[in-house]
Structures are given as structure tokens and as C-alpha cells.
Design an enzyme around this catalytic site. Structure first.
Site, PDB file in Angstrom:
ATOM      1  NE  ARG A  99      -3.738   0.231   2.501  1.00 50.03           N
ATOM      2  CZ  ARG A  99      -4.610  -0.029   3.546  1.00 50.03           C
ATOM      3  NH1 ARG A  99      -4.123   0.414   4.707  1.00 50.03           N
ATOM      4  NH2 ARG A  99      -5.661  -1.018   3.687  1.00 50.03           N
ATOM      5  CG  HIS A 193      -3.602   6.644 -11.750  1.00 50.96           C
ATOM      6  ND1 HIS A 193      -4.463   7.595 -11.411  1.00 50.96           N
ATOM      7  CD2 HIS A 193      -3.444   5.776 -10.642  1.00 50.96           C
ATOM      8  CE1 HIS A 193      -5.048   7.212 -10.096  1.00 50.96           C
ATOM      9  NE2 HIS A 193      -4.290   6.366  -9.661  1.00 50.96           N
ATOM     10  CB  THR A 248      -8.386   6.055  -1.872  1.00 51.04           C
ATOM     11  OG1 THR A 248      -7.486   5.173  -2.552  1.00 51.04           O
ATOM     12  CG2 THR A 248      -7.335   7.421  -1.874  1.00 51.04           C
TER      13      THR A 248
END
Length: 332
Positions: A99, A193, A248
């Protein structure tokens, strides 16, 4: 005779064939489970498989979803550490990976996640050789390339979630400014992105009315209305959410379910998603970046060629160079 035998008279012996619309989610963290619930709520699959290495968490998530079966229309929800549970999937969504930490750039994550993909991708391919791969893990553009290299799949079947969410965030913020639902606010964010994504200001419109035609300074430093801030907010939004809640999940889950719907129903909608862009916009290397793609049951069948300004093309090429600089150092 058992209760079941008393109650039910069998008319036809069903063979246990495989599912017709099976979706697998690899990784049951916050993002994976947001993808799973969003897909279940949209009735996209007749079987959902979950895979992870943390067995207790995995079984707990599966049971929790199964207990909601009455309220869903997906008859089979399975899970396992072993990839045999994923067999014959039509779509495999990869959310597993290390993460992103607060303040950590998406590119920083990369080698940690390559090592994870070296285990995941061959297992997926072994059990679902004809599936479409949808990569969500960050940095998504590089990891889509990694998945393509490891899988040996043709490029149209390896898709990155890319700028689908960036564009959705942009349209939401645009809608907030104008008091209009995001569906009626049109604007595309392409390229990488994340931090170096490119907003295509020339295409921003409502009902076909170009905002740039109304306000030529739109998106420039000379703009008194500071529309450039909208794109800055898009770039900063993930970092802000991570800072506030640690990760998120909901928006990316909904974004992935949106892509899954287009694939599973062969809708041929156009999405800003990550695909192989070699040969486009002067890009010479094997890199994946977001451009408007026609998506359907076979994956990405076509790319819509945008009319970009020279500085927009330059930004995309710069992203491509940055990504290639990282990719060529990767240890497979």
C-alpha cells in the site's frame, strides 16, 4: 428420507459446469473489497472469487459477503489462497500489492509490487488463460506493463484502471463548480495515473459547449477563475484522502466496477484507461498510459485519437520517458 428429499423432487440432474460470468478479485484489502462490493451491487457476475495470502482475513471477508446473499444476485461467492478458486474467470482484477504510504509517490512502490506480481500473474494465467486482466495496484501504468510482460497475453487483454478515476474526480469537481451532475460534465484526463496526468482542456464541455471557447484562458496560468486548480485538486485528492483516512477505497472500487460493467456487458464505452501506447503521440517505448479506449468483452479493441496541443503531447511523452526509465531497471 431427508427434509431435502421430501421437499424437492429432482427433474434434471445438473452437471457442475463452470460459471459463465465469473470475476476474480486478487487482494482483499480496502480497495479489493470496495471493488468486490461494487461489482456485487451491480450484478455483473454469476460467481465472484476472492484471493489473498492472509487466510483469516480472506475467509472473514468471504463469509461477510455470503451472509448478505439474500440482498445480492450473485449466487456463488468463493475464496481461497490457492488460485484454483479463480479457474475460468472472464475478468481478473488485481488490487494486491504494497500500500502507498502517506506522502509516498506511486512510483516509489514499484519494485515491491513487481515481486508480488511475479507470484500472482502466472497463477492467474494458469487457471484462466483467456481472461482479461484489469490492474488496479499502483503505480498502475508500470504494473500494467509488468502484468503484460509476465502474462504473455496480447496487449488488448491487459488493462490498467489508469485515469478512469482521475477523470471521474475531474468531472465531479467540475460539476461542483457549475452546479451540474458529473455525468453532464465532460472532460478527459490522460497520461500517467497520478502526479503527471494531463488534463485535455480543449475537450472540456457541457452539452457540447466548449468551456475553452467561452473562456480561452481556461487551464492556463492567466486564468482569473483558476480552473487549473481543478486539475491540481484531482492530483492531490488521493494524497488528501490517504492523509485523512489512511487509504482510498470507495471511489476506486466504484471506478473499477464501472470498467467491469463495460467489459462483462460488452458495452463498448470509451474510458480513459491504461493501454500500450507505443507508436502513438511520438512514443517509442513499451509503455502503458491512459488514452481514451473502446472497451468491451474482448478488452481494448480501439483507441480514440485525441487532438492534443503540442505541450499536452510533450507532457505525455515526458511521462512515457519517466516510466520507461523506471521499467528498464526492473528485475523480473
Amino acid at each position: 428420507m431427508s427434509v431435502k428429499e421430501h421437499l424437492i423432487h429432482n427433474v434434471h440432474k445438473e452437471e457442475h459446469g463452470h460459471a459463465h460470468n465469473k470475476i476474480t478479485v486478487v487482494g482483499v484489502g480496502a480497495v479489493g473489497m470496495a471493488c468486490a462490493i461494487s461489482i456485487l451491487m451491480k450484478d455483473l457476475a454469476d460467481e465472484l472469487a476472492l484471493v489473498d495470502v492472509v487466510e483469516d482475513k480472506l475467509r472473514g471477508e468471504m463469509l461477510d459477503l455470503q451472509h448478505g446473499s439474500l440482498f445480492l444476485r450473485t449466487p456463488k461467492i468463493v475464496s481461497g489462497k490457492d488460485y484454483s478458486v479463480t479457474a475460468n474467470s472472464k475478468l481478473v482484477i488485481i488490487t494486491a500489492g504494497a500500500r502507498q504510504q502517506e506522502g509516498e509517490s506511486r512510483l516509489n512502490l514499484v519494485q515491491r509490487n513487481v515481486n508480488i506480481f511475479k507470484f500472482i500473474i502466472p497463477n492467474v494465467v494458469k487457471h484462466s488463460p483467456d481472461c482479461k486482466l484489469l490492474v488496479v495496484s499502483n503505480p498502475v501504468d508500470i504494473l500494467t506493463y509488468v502484468a503484460w510482460k509476465i502474462s504473455g497475453f496480447p496487449k488488448h487483454r491487459v488493462i490498467g484502471s489508469g485515469c478512469n478515476l482521475d477523470s471521474a474526480r475531474f468531472r465531479y469537481l467540475m460539476g461542483e463548480r457549475l452546479g451540474i451532475h458529473p455525468l453532464s460534465c465532460h472532460g478527459w484526463i490522460v497520461g500517467e495515473h497520478g502526479d503527471s496526468s494531463v488534463p485535455v482542456w480543449s475537450g472540456v464541455n457541457v452539452a457540447g459547449v466548449s468551456l475553452k471557447a467561452l473562456h480561452p484562458e481556461l487551464g492556463t496560468d492567466a486564468d482569473k477563475e483558476h480552473w487549473k486548480e481543478v486539475h491540481k485538486e484531482v492530483v492531490d485528492s488521493a494524497y488528501e484522502v490517504i492523509k485523512l483516512k489512511g487509504y482510498t477505497s470507495w471511489a476506486i472500487g466504484l471506478s473499477v466496477a464501472d470498467l467491469a460493467e463495460t467489459v462483462m456487458k460488452n458495452l463498448r464505452r470509451v474510458h480513459p484507461i491504461s493501454t500500450m501506447v507505443k507508436g502513438m503521440y511520438g512514443i517509442k517505448d513499451d509503455v502503458f498510459l491512459s488514452v481514451p479506449c473502446v472497451l468491451g468483452y474482448h478488452g481494448i479493441t480501439d483507441v480514440v485519437m485525441m487532438t492534443l496541443k503540442s505541450e499536452e503531447e510533450e507532457k505525455i511523452r515526458k511521462s512515457a520517458d519517466t516510466l520507461w526509465g523506471i521499467q528498464k531497471e526492473l528485475q523480473f
